[in-house]
Design a protein around this motif. Structure first.
Motif, PDB file in Angstrom:
ATOM      1  N   CYS A   1      23.716  63.684  44.137  1.00  0.00           N
ATOM      2  CA  CYS A   1      23.972  64.984  43.497  1.00  0.00           C
ATOM      3  C   CYS A   1      25.299  65.555  43.983  1.00  0.00           C
ATOM      4  N   GLN A   2      25.761  66.606  43.301  1.00  0.00           N
ATOM      5  CA  GLN A   2      27.047  67.195  43.656  1.00  0.00           C
ATOM      6  C   GLN A   2      27.001  67.929  44.985  1.00  0.00           C
ATOM      7  N   THR A   3      25.866  68.488  45.344  1.00  0.00           N
ATOM      8  CA  THR A   3      25.768  69.175  46.630  1.00  0.00           C
ATOM      9  C   THR A   3      25.983  68.191  47.777  1.00  0.00           C
ATOM     10  N   CYS A   4      25.333  67.056  47.719  1.00  0.00           N
ATOM     11  CA  CYS A   4      25.514  66.029  48.754  1.00  0.00           C
ATOM     12  C   CYS A   4      26.929  65.459  48.721  1.00  0.00           C
ATOM     13  N   ALA A   5      27.497  65.305  47.527  1.00  0.00           N
ATOM     14  CA  ALA A   5      28.856  64.792  47.406  1.00  0.00           C
ATOM     15  C   ALA A   5      29.867  65.762  48.006  1.00  0.00           C
ATOM     16  N   LYS A   6      29.656  67.062  47.809  1.00  0.00           N
ATOM     17  CA  LYS A   6      30.578  68.048  48.383  1.00  0.00           C
ATOM     18  C   LYS A   6      30.433  68.134  49.893  1.00  0.00           C
ATOM     19  N   VAL A   7      29.213  68.084  50.384  1.00  0.00           N
ATOM     20  CA  VAL A   7      28.991  68.175  51.826  1.00  0.00           C
ATOM     21  C   VAL A   7      29.551  66.947  52.531  1.00  0.00           C
TER      22      VAL A   7
ATOM     23  N   TYR B   1      39.340  58.696  52.803  1.00  0.00           N
ATOM     24  CA  TYR B   1      39.647  57.453  53.509  1.00  0.00           C
ATOM     25  C   TYR B   1      39.228  56.193  52.759  1.00  0.00           C
ATOM     26  N   GLY B   2      38.311  56.295  51.822  1.00  0.00           N
ATOM     27  CA  GLY B   2      37.846  55.129  51.085  1.00  0.00           C
ATOM     28  C   GLY B   2      36.835  54.279  51.837  1.00  0.00           C
ATOM     29  N   LEU B   3      36.242  54.829  52.882  1.00  0.00           N
ATOM     30  CA  LEU B   3      35.230  54.112  53.665  1.00  0.00           C
ATOM     31  C   LEU B   3      33.837  54.496  53.188  1.00  0.00           C
ATOM     32  N   PRO B   4      32.853  53.632  53.424  1.00  0.00           N
ATOM     33  CA  PRO B   4      31.471  54.065  53.178  1.00  0.00           C
ATOM     34  C   PRO B   4      31.137  55.256  54.076  1.00  0.00           C
ATOM     35  N   VAL B   5      30.310  56.153  53.573  1.00  0.00           N
ATOM     36  CA  VAL B   5      30.047  57.419  54.261  1.00  0.00           C
ATOM     37  C   VAL B   5      29.395  57.198  55.618  1.00  0.00           C
ATOM     38  N   HIS B   6      28.450  56.255  55.714  1.00  0.00           N
ATOM     39  CA  HIS B   6      27.778  56.040  57.001  1.00  0.00           C
ATOM     40  C   HIS B   6      28.734  55.470  58.050  1.00  0.00           C
ATOM     41  N   VAL B   7      29.701  54.644  57.637  1.00  0.00           N
ATOM     42  CA  VAL B   7      30.694  54.102  58.567  1.00  0.00           C
ATOM     43  C   VAL B   7      31.611  55.220  59.051  1.00  0.00           C
ATOM     44  N   ARG B   8      32.066  56.071  58.133  1.00  0.00           N
ATOM     45  CA  ARG B   8      32.919  57.195  58.496  1.00  0.00           C
ATOM     46  C   ARG B   8      32.199  58.131  59.460  1.00  0.00           C
ATOM     47  N   ASP B   9      30.925  58.408  59.212  1.00  0.00           N
ATOM     48  CA  ASP B   9      30.157  59.293  60.086  1.00  0.00           C
ATOM     49  C   ASP B   9      29.976  58.692  61.477  1.00  0.00           C
ATOM     50  N   GLN B  10      29.805  57.379  61.562  1.00  0.00           N
ATOM     51  CA  GLN B  10      29.685  56.728  62.873  1.00  0.00           C
ATOM     52  C   GLN B  10      30.976  56.851  63.667  1.00  0.00           C
TER      53      GLN B  10
ATOM     54  N   ILE C   1      31.874  64.277  40.549  1.00  0.00           N
ATOM     55  CA  ILE C   1      32.917  64.137  41.564  1.00  0.00           C
ATOM     56  C   ILE C   1      33.095  62.641  41.785  1.00  0.00           C
ATOM     57  N   LEU C   2      34.252  62.109  41.374  1.00  0.00           N
ATOM     58  CA  LEU C   2      34.463  60.659  41.391  1.00  0.00           C
ATOM     59  C   LEU C   2      35.774  60.299  42.066  1.00  0.00           C
ATOM     60  N   CYS C   3      35.836  59.082  42.596  1.00  0.00           N
ATOM     61  CA  CYS C   3      37.088  58.549  43.123  1.00  0.00           C
ATOM     62  C   CYS C   3      37.862  57.902  41.969  1.00  0.00           C
TER      63      CYS C   3
ATOM     64  N   ALA D   1      32.201  62.770  49.288  1.00  0.00           N
ATOM     65  CA  ALA D   1      32.002  61.405  48.826  1.00  0.00           C
ATOM     66  C   ALA D   1      31.998  61.344  47.303  1.00  0.00           C
ATOM     67  N   CYS D   2      32.270  60.167  46.782  1.00  0.00           N
ATOM     68  CA  CYS D   2      32.184  59.898  45.348  1.00  0.00           C
ATOM     69  C   CYS D   2      30.704  59.841  44.958  1.00  0.00           C
ATOM     70  N   GLN D   3      30.365  60.415  43.816  1.00  0.00           N
ATOM     71  CA  GLN D   3      28.966  60.408  43.380  1.00  0.00           C
ATOM     72  C   GLN D   3      28.515  59.041  42.901  1.00  0.00           C
ATOM     73  N   CYS D   4      29.409  58.161  42.570  1.00  0.00           N
ATOM     74  CA  CYS D   4      29.039  56.851  42.036  1.00  0.00           C
ATOM     75  C   CYS D   4      28.937  55.797  43.140  1.00  0.00           C
ATOM     76  N   CYS D   5      30.021  55.577  43.881  1.00  0.00           N
ATOM     77  CA  CYS D   5      30.039  54.502  44.883  1.00  0.00           C
ATOM     78  C   CYS D   5      29.695  54.989  46.292  1.00  0.00           C
ATOM     79  N   VAL D   6      29.543  56.287  46.493  1.00  0.00           N
ATOM     80  CA  VAL D   6      29.206  56.916  47.773  1.00  0.00           C
ATOM     81  C   VAL D   6      30.204  56.490  48.856  1.00  0.00           C
ATOM     82  N   MET D   7      31.472  56.439  48.483  1.00  0.00           N
ATOM     83  CA  MET D   7      32.561  56.191  49.430  1.00  0.00           C
ATOM     84  C   MET D   7      33.270  57.510  49.695  1.00  0.00           C
ATOM     85  N   ASP D   8      33.880  57.614  50.867  1.00  0.00           N
ATOM     86  CA  ASP D   8      34.623  58.809  51.231  1.00  0.00           C
ATOM     87  C   ASP D   8      35.832  58.967  50.310  1.00  0.00           C
ATOM     88  N   LEU D   9      36.073  60.188  49.828  1.00  0.00           N
ATOM     89  CA  LEU D   9      37.174  60.416  48.895  1.00  0.00           C
ATOM     90  C   LEU D   9      38.536  60.363  49.572  1.00  0.00           C
TER      91      LEU D   9
END
Length: 140
Positions: free
Chosen positions: A71-77, A90-99, A23-25, A80-88
């Motif tokens: 992994c794909q399970t974490c990416a689906k939940v 909004y394009g933000l890092p996942v921890h920033v989006r979650d905050q 799962i990639l951006c 997020a992209c499996q490579c850069c771990v950015m939100d698919l």
């Protein structure tokens, strides 16, 4: 000398995931529609849940090699992209989006604190994803 009695081997492999494509951006995939992917079965442990997953390597349009990190399970939940771990979306890092979502009052995917709790939570999410049950309604 082992006698063959006791522990049944292979039971933990049932919960490991196997995938055919990551799962990639669009940024990580690159411009070329003909990308050669190299797959390594259970090559790494996921950065989030520490479970083995299939690692993919590719070289998008002449730049450096990229690999999958989660992994794909974490990416689906986490959507997020499996490579850069950015939100698919909004394009933000996942921890920033979650905050931002937590400040807005939305429910985000919880982070388990112990290894046992993390393994249980990922197994439950994996079963929900494979059986197409969406009990956990997340805003992303």
């Amino acid at each position: 000398m082992a006698s063959g009695y006791g522990i049944k081997s292979g039971y933990e492999y049932e919960s490991w995931e196997a995938s055919n494509f990551p799962i990639l951006c669009e940024n990580c995939l690159g411009d070329n529609p003909y990308v050669r992917m190299i797959k390594q079965q259970f090559g790494k442990a996921c950065k989030i849940c520490d479970r083995p997953f299939d690692v993919f390597r590719w070289r998008p349009s002449g730049s450096r090699y990229k690999t999958t990190e989660i992994c794909q399970t974490c990416a689906k939940v986490k959507n997020a992209c499996q490579c850069c771990v950015m939100d698919l979306q909004y394009g933000l890092p996942v921890h920033v989006r979650d905050q931002f979502l937590a400040q807005g009052g939305y429910q985000v995917a919880p982070e388990a604190e112990s290894d046992v709790a993390r393994e249980w939570y990922v197994c439950v999410l994996f079963l929900e994803i494979t059986q197409k049950k969406n009990k956990t309604q997340l805003p992303y």
